[in-house]
Design a protein around this motif. Structure first.
Motif, short mmCIF file in Angstrom:
data_model
loop_
_atom_site.label_atom_id
_atom_site.label_comp_id
_atom_site.label_asym_id
_atom_site.label_seq_id
_atom_site.Cartn_x
_atom_site.Cartn_y
_atom_site.Cartn_z
N ASN A 1 1.20 -5.82 0.96
CA ASN A 1 1.23 -4.37 1.46
C ASN A 1 1.83 -4.34 3.02
OD1 ASN A 1 0.35 -1.78 1.97
ND2 ASN A 1 -2.08 -2.27 2.40
N GLN A 2 2.96 -3.41 2.81
CA GLN A 2 3.21 -2.41 2.07
C GLN A 2 3.99 -2.36 0.80
OE1 GLN A 2 5.36 0.92 3.84
NE2 GLN A 2 3.75 1.27 5.36
N ALA A 3 4.69 -3.47 0.63
CA ALA A 3 5.53 -3.71 -0.53
C ALA A 3 5.70 -5.32 -0.62
CB ALA A 3 6.78 -3.15 -0.35
N PHE A 4 6.10 -5.59 -1.97
CA PHE A 4 6.42 -7.05 -2.27
C PHE A 4 7.53 -7.40 -1.25
CE2 PHE A 4 8.30 -10.55 -4.32
CZ PHE A 4 7.39 -11.40 -4.75
N GLY B 1 1.94 -9.70 11.65
CA GLY B 1 1.12 -8.46 11.23
C GLY B 1 0.95 -6.99 11.69
N GLY B 2 0.46 -6.33 11.17
CA GLY B 2 0.24 -4.87 11.71
C GLY B 2 1.49 -4.05 11.18
N ILE C 1 -1.59 -14.29 9.01
CA ILE C 1 -1.87 -12.97 8.94
C ILE C 1 -3.13 -12.59 8.03
CG2 ILE C 1 -0.62 -10.70 8.34
CD1 ILE C 1 2.03 -12.14 9.05
N HIS C 2 -3.11 -13.09 6.92
CA HIS C 2 -4.27 -12.68 6.07
C HIS C 2 -5.59 -13.32 6.58
CE1 HIS C 2 -6.77 -13.52 2.13
NE2 HIS C 2 -6.50 -12.15 2.14
N GLY C 3 -5.57 -14.28 7.03
CA GLY C 3 -6.83 -14.75 7.89
C GLY C 3 -7.29 -13.82 9.08
N GLN C 4 -6.19 -13.25 9.76
CA GLN C 4 -6.65 -12.31 10.69
C GLN C 4 -7.03 -11.12 10.20
OE1 GLN C 4 -2.64 -12.25 12.67
NE2 GLN C 4 -2.95 -13.88 13.64
N CYS C 5 -6.52 -10.50 9.05
CA CYS C 5 -7.11 -9.19 8.35
C CYS C 5 -8.57 -9.46 7.82
CB CYS C 5 -6.16 -8.77 7.42
SG CYS C 5 -4.55 -8.55 7.75
N ILE D 1 -10.72 -6.06 7.55
CA ILE D 1 -9.87 -5.07 7.17
C ILE D 1 -9.49 -5.23 5.65
CG2 ILE D 1 -7.46 -4.12 7.42
CD1 ILE D 1 -7.09 -5.29 10.45
N SER D 2 -9.65 -4.25 5.00
CA SER D 2 -9.65 -4.16 3.45
C SER D 2 -7.97 -4.25 2.92
CB SER D 2 -10.08 -2.81 2.88
OG SER D 2 -9.25 -1.78 3.20
N PRO D 3 -7.80 -5.00 1.84
CA PRO D 3 -6.38 -5.02 1.47
C PRO D 3 -5.66 -3.56 1.53
CG PRO D 3 -8.04 -6.35 -0.11
CD PRO D 3 -8.68 -5.56 1.02
N ALA D 4 -6.28 -2.62 1.17
CA ALA D 4 -5.62 -1.19 1.23
C ALA D 4 -5.21 -0.92 2.69
CB ALA D 4 -6.35 -0.18 0.47
N LYS D 5 -6.08 -1.21 3.56
CA LYS D 5 -5.89 -0.94 4.95
C LYS D 5 -4.98 -1.88 5.82
CE LYS D 5 -8.57 2.69 4.93
NZ LYS D 5 -7.90 3.89 4.58
N SER D 6 -4.88 -3.25 5.16
CA SER D 6 -4.07 -4.47 5.90
C SER D 6 -2.51 -4.39 5.89
CB SER D 6 -4.84 -5.73 5.31
OG SER D 6 -4.45 -5.89 3.85
#
Length: 123
Positions: free
Chosen positions: A15-18, A31-32, A92-96, A101-106
């Motif tokens: 997210n946002q793109a590959f 991240g962010g 970054i995934h661990g921080q989310c 934070i849901s995948p759609a919002k991460s």
């Protein structure tokens, strides 16, 4: 994603793109938010000096030269770019996840690293 996991499937998202996954091979992004419009220029800024290019606005083909750039060795960090991307994406995934934070919002976050870790076992 919830339905896929409920059916026993694992889901790899970016997210946002590959292309965010590609950027992590070269950049220690924290991240962010990162505007999707910036991806194409960022990627080419890293891979053009390595003899590759990426048409992120057209057919989005990953050429063998681009793949070689992703698979290369970072002489400054002294690690393969794939391992750098795996480590960065995992952090970054661990921080989310820790922040709930849901995948759609991460934004920006990817779980492609989990899939790649499985592939690397067979390398």
């Amino acid at each position: 994603m919830v339905q896929a996991e409920a059916a026993g499937f694992k889901v790899a998202y970016s997210n946002q793109a590959f292309e965010y996954w590609f950027i992590l091979h070269f950049e220690d992004h924290k991240g962010g938010p990162m505007p999707r419009a910036d991806y194409h220029n960022r990627i080419n800024g890293y891979i053009n000096p390595l003899g590759a290019s990426y048409d992120g606005k057209g057919n989005k083909t990953v050429t063998s030269a681009f793949f070689d750039a992703l698979d290369g060795f970072d002489t400054v960090k002294r690690e393969t770019r794939i391992q750098l991307a795996v480590n960065r994406a995992g952090r970054i995934h661990g921080q989310c996840k820790k922040a709930g934070i849901s995948p759609a919002k991460s934004e920006s976050c990817t779980t492609v690293y989990q899939l790649i870790k499985r592939f690397l076992k067979y390398r």
